[in-house]
Design a protein around this motif. Structure first.
Motif, PDB file in Angstrom:
ATOM      1  N   ALA A  31      -2.951   8.694  -3.819  1.00  0.00           N
ATOM      2  CA  ALA A  31      -2.918   7.662  -5.255  1.00  0.00           C
ATOM      3  C   ALA A  31      -4.031   6.900  -5.155  1.00  0.00           C
ATOM      4  CB  ALA A  31      -1.642   6.804  -5.029  1.00  0.00           C
ATOM      5  N   PRO A  75      -5.816   3.230  -5.539  1.00  0.00           N
ATOM      6  CA  PRO A  75      -5.503   2.047  -5.200  1.00  0.00           C
ATOM      7  C   PRO A  75      -5.329   1.295  -6.535  1.00  0.00           C
ATOM      8  CG  PRO A  75      -7.579   2.351  -4.591  1.00  0.00           C
ATOM      9  CD  PRO A  75      -7.305   3.726  -5.110  1.00  0.00           C
ATOM     10  N   ILE A  81       0.868  -1.328   0.082  1.00  0.00           N
ATOM     11  CA  ILE A  81       0.193   0.009  -0.072  1.00  0.00           C
ATOM     12  C   ILE A  81       0.901   1.143   0.017  1.00  0.00           C
ATOM     13  CG2 ILE A  81      -1.767   1.316   1.412  1.00  0.00           C
ATOM     14  CD1 ILE A  81      -2.814  -1.380   2.474  1.00  0.00           C
ATOM     15  N   PRO A  82       0.750   2.117  -0.892  1.00  0.00           N
ATOM     16  CA  PRO A  82       1.455   3.257  -0.785  1.00  0.00           C
ATOM     17  C   PRO A  82       1.351   4.077   0.491  1.00  0.00           C
ATOM     18  CG  PRO A  82      -0.551   3.352  -2.292  1.00  0.00           C
ATOM     19  CD  PRO A  82      -0.245   2.078  -1.887  1.00  0.00           C
ATOM     20  N   PHE A  83       2.480   4.362   0.963  1.00  0.00           N
ATOM     21  CA  PHE A  83       2.309   4.739   2.550  1.00  0.00           C
ATOM     22  C   PHE A  83       2.408   6.386   2.536  1.00  0.00           C
ATOM     23  CE2 PHE A  83       3.937   5.581   6.749  1.00  0.00           C
ATOM     24  CZ  PHE A  83       3.090   4.875   7.278  1.00  0.00           C
ATOM     25  N   SER A  84       3.312   6.754   1.665  1.00  0.00           N
ATOM     26  CA  SER A  84       3.429   8.212   1.857  1.00  0.00           C
ATOM     27  C   SER A  84       2.561   9.130   1.011  1.00  0.00           C
ATOM     28  CB  SER A  84       5.030   8.624   1.441  1.00  0.00           C
ATOM     29  OG  SER A  84       5.101   7.960   0.093  1.00  0.00           O
ATOM     30  N   ASP A  85       1.853   8.646  -0.247  1.00  0.00           N
ATOM     31  CA  ASP A  85       0.932   9.168  -1.147  1.00  0.00           C
ATOM     32  C   ASP A  85      -0.275   8.556  -1.000  1.00  0.00           C
ATOM     33  OD1 ASP A  85      -0.094  10.478  -2.895  1.00  0.00           O
ATOM     34  OD2 ASP A  85       0.873   9.809  -4.868  1.00  0.00           O
ATOM     35  N   PRO A  86      -1.195   9.215   0.071  1.00  0.00           N
ATOM     36  CA  PRO A  86      -2.327   8.771   0.309  1.00  0.00           C
ATOM     37  C   PRO A  86      -3.374   8.998  -0.814  1.00  0.00           C
ATOM     38  CG  PRO A  86      -1.979  10.593   1.752  1.00  0.00           C
ATOM     39  CD  PRO A  86      -0.608  10.260   0.988  1.00  0.00           C
TER      40      PRO A  86
END
Lengths: 329, 259
Positions: A320, A322, A313-318
């Motif tokens: 984005a 899914p 799961i992209p952590f730093s770019d919320p």
């Protein structure tokens, strides 16, 4: 006698065709009863499982024994109403005792539960022995039940319309009642199960909801009792929702899945019992267990044999979108 | 900036002589507090000081053994529906089979009551709350498939969807990354500017000074309460944290760097 003779020979004709050709009436009601019991238990059990209270069903199914014996003794009849009342009183007392011990001592809920239900059950067994002469109640029947011995000769006729044998109509009514209740208070029930703190703030007293759930559980268990007995009813409460929970992340899907598991285990169990000439209830539970085992091994998302690396799961770019959706459509 | 409250409006939160015990052992005693409207208030104190206990007792999640709480001038139990709540992340089971949107919609249940279904307006409110914490793309996900910071954002969105005037938040910054922490504090400041009152349990001293308008220094009882610049002082923090060396050096740093 060789060891192979222990298992009756399998023949498609005897196991699958003969029952429906010669005894279709009886077997239809038995399969339907199995379906009703398993679906009703599964619906209630879904919430027990997700509230981590699965064994409360176990506790209640055992601790209603003294209530039933006393009700039989006082009413001197096999009528269902006093039995129901006795069982409900015993169930309410069980829940109250568990809460009381847990809140007023350092004993944790699981130990409190063990203390309460085994004491109640022990008292029930003593009463059963004491009243053995005056109570026409068989300990084996209470413990194991037998769906094959359901009294089918008592038809319920409503306004000239034949509804079915009495136990079937009763279990069907319980199932319909559970469905209605779920349709009405589904959202508060899910909220109180997920986050009791917020439920309390928003005015849905979680203790009241818990008590309501226990009452419905008691009614369900008492109704299922004569078919599957005190021990196997636990399986019906846990297997269907546990299977559904492995296959789906959606509460409504898990709830609906109970009916599917119920249908498979009722029919499968019936035929297994005919083949093995064994207890129908026990065979239904075995089939439900096998269905759970299959789900555990083969579940497309969490199956033991399909284990994939966890979703990244992209952590730093919320913001984005899914990228991967593995939910089965 | 802060909107002016009508002069005669009762304070959002008034606590008088509140005492809470676990197993007959008091964990909070004689707590007196009055929080004015439109303040972002940090509740600060060492582990076991009763910070979470205080907000849980105010909301009736934990039983109180003495004292009373008023919310907007009325007994707390009757006004709880006006309270937005953000619990600690660990307080729920994240395997639970509900989606992100389901959880945020729960913030609307208070105004729906037992039987009414969420309307389109409720769904829109939930979606815009999710959008505000930048979690809208995740609306349909099961909540277990989220990182810790994302879970915290979902809880914040749920509190936003409650559209309350008074908020209680239990460690909203616990275990989140710097980006999420900045995003959360920005939203808290927006809420405060819109005249909402927020009480936030917080355990990080250096940021406490930056984030909050007011501080409640708590260690089983209220050590001090007031505007941050008045109570964030070495003697008061020492009194709150006792003689614990590591924390005190942290305090010295925090006080030192900013004066």
């Amino acid at each position: 006698m060789s060891r192979l003779d222990l298992i009756p020979a399998f023949s498609v004709d005897r196991v699958f065709i003969e029952p429906w050709r010669d005894h279709a009436d009886t077997f239809f009601w038995i399969a339907l009863m199995g379906f009703f019991v398993t679906t009703a238990c599964g619906l209630v059990g879904t919430f027990l499982v997700w509230r981590r209270m699965a064994l409360v069903g176990d506790a209640i199914s055992h601790s209603i024994l003294p209530g039933i014996v006393i009700a039989f003794f006082l009413a001197q009849t096999r009528a269902t109403t006093p039995l129901f009342i006795g069982a409900l009183v015993a169930a309410g007392l069980t829940v109250w005792c568990i809460e009381a011990i847990h809140h007023h001592s350092r004993i944790k809920p699981d130990a409190a539960l063990g203390i309460v239900f085994s004491s109640f059950f022990a008292v029930g067994i003593i009463l059963l022995t004491l009243f053995a002469d005056s109570v026409d109640l068989d300990a084996d029947c209470v413990l194991f039940g037998e769906i094959g011995f359901l009294p089918l000769e008592d038809p319920v006729v409503l306004g000239g319309l034949f509804l079915g044998p009495l136990p079937l109509v009763r279990m069907g009514a319980v199932l319909v009642g559970i469905l209605l209740l779920l349709a009405l208070v589904y959202r508060p029930l899910v909220l109180a199960s997920f986050d009791p703190g917020l439920a309390r703030i928003l005015g849905f007293g979680p203790r009241g909801i818990n008590f309501g759930l226990m009452a419905v559980l008691a009614i369900t268990v008492v109704s299922a009792f004569e078919s599957v007995g005190a021990i196997l009813v636990v399986a019906m409460l846990i297997f269907p929702p546990a299977t559904g929970s492995l296959l789906s992340d959606r509460m409504p899907v898990i709830l609906a899945g109970n009916a599917l598991v119920a249908a498979v285990s009722a029919l499968g169990g019936l035929h297994l019992a005919i083949w093995l000439e064994a207890s129908i209830a026990a065979c239904m539970v075995c089939v439900a267990g096998a269905v759970f085992g299959l789900a555990w091994l083969l579940s497309p998302r969490r199956g033991l044999l399909r284990r994939r690396p966890p979703l990244s799961i992209p952590f730093s770019d919320p913001t984005a979108t899914p990228t991967e959706t593995t939910r089965p459509s | 900036m802060t909107t002016r409250p009508p002069a005669n409006e009762p304070p959002p939160l008034e606590i008088h002589d509140l005492t809470v015990s676990y197993d007959r052992r008091p964990v909070l005693y004689g707590v007196d507090l009055e929080i004015p409207r439109g303040q972002l208030v940090g509740i600060i104190g060492p582990n076991g000081a009763g910070k979470s206990t205080l907000i849980k007792a105010v909301m009736g999640i934990l039983p109180v053994s003495g004292g009373w709480v008023r919310i907007f001038g009325r007994p707390a139990a009757r006004e709880l529906r006006r309270v937005g709540y953000m619990p600690q992340r660990e307080s729920v089971d994240w395997d639970f089979p509900v989606s992100v949107l389901d959880v945020v919609l729960m913030g609307r249940y208070g105004r729906l009551g037992w039987l009414r279904r969420p309307s389109r307006a409720d769904r829109d409110a939930a979606r815009s709350a999710l959008d505000r914490v930048r979690m809208l793309p995740y609306a349909e996900r099961q909540i277990g498939n989220l990182s810790g910071g994302q879970q915290q954002r979902v809880f914040l969105a749920r509190a936003l969807a409650q559209e309350s005037d008074l908020y209680f938040m239990d460690e909203p910054f616990a275990g989140v990354d710097a980006v999420t922490e900045a995003a959360i504090i920005e939203i808290l400041h927006e809420l405060r500017s819109a005249g909402k009152t927020l009480l936030v349990v917080h355990h990080d001293l250096p940021t406490a000074r930056k984030y909050f308008d007011m501080l409640v220094l708590l260690n089983m009882r209220v050590i001090a309460v007031g505007p941050t610049e008045q109570v964030f002082t070495y003697p008061l923090l020492q009194k709150t944290y006792g003689g614990r060396l590591t924390i005190l050096s942290e305090v010295a740093d925090a006080v030192g760097t900013s004066s």
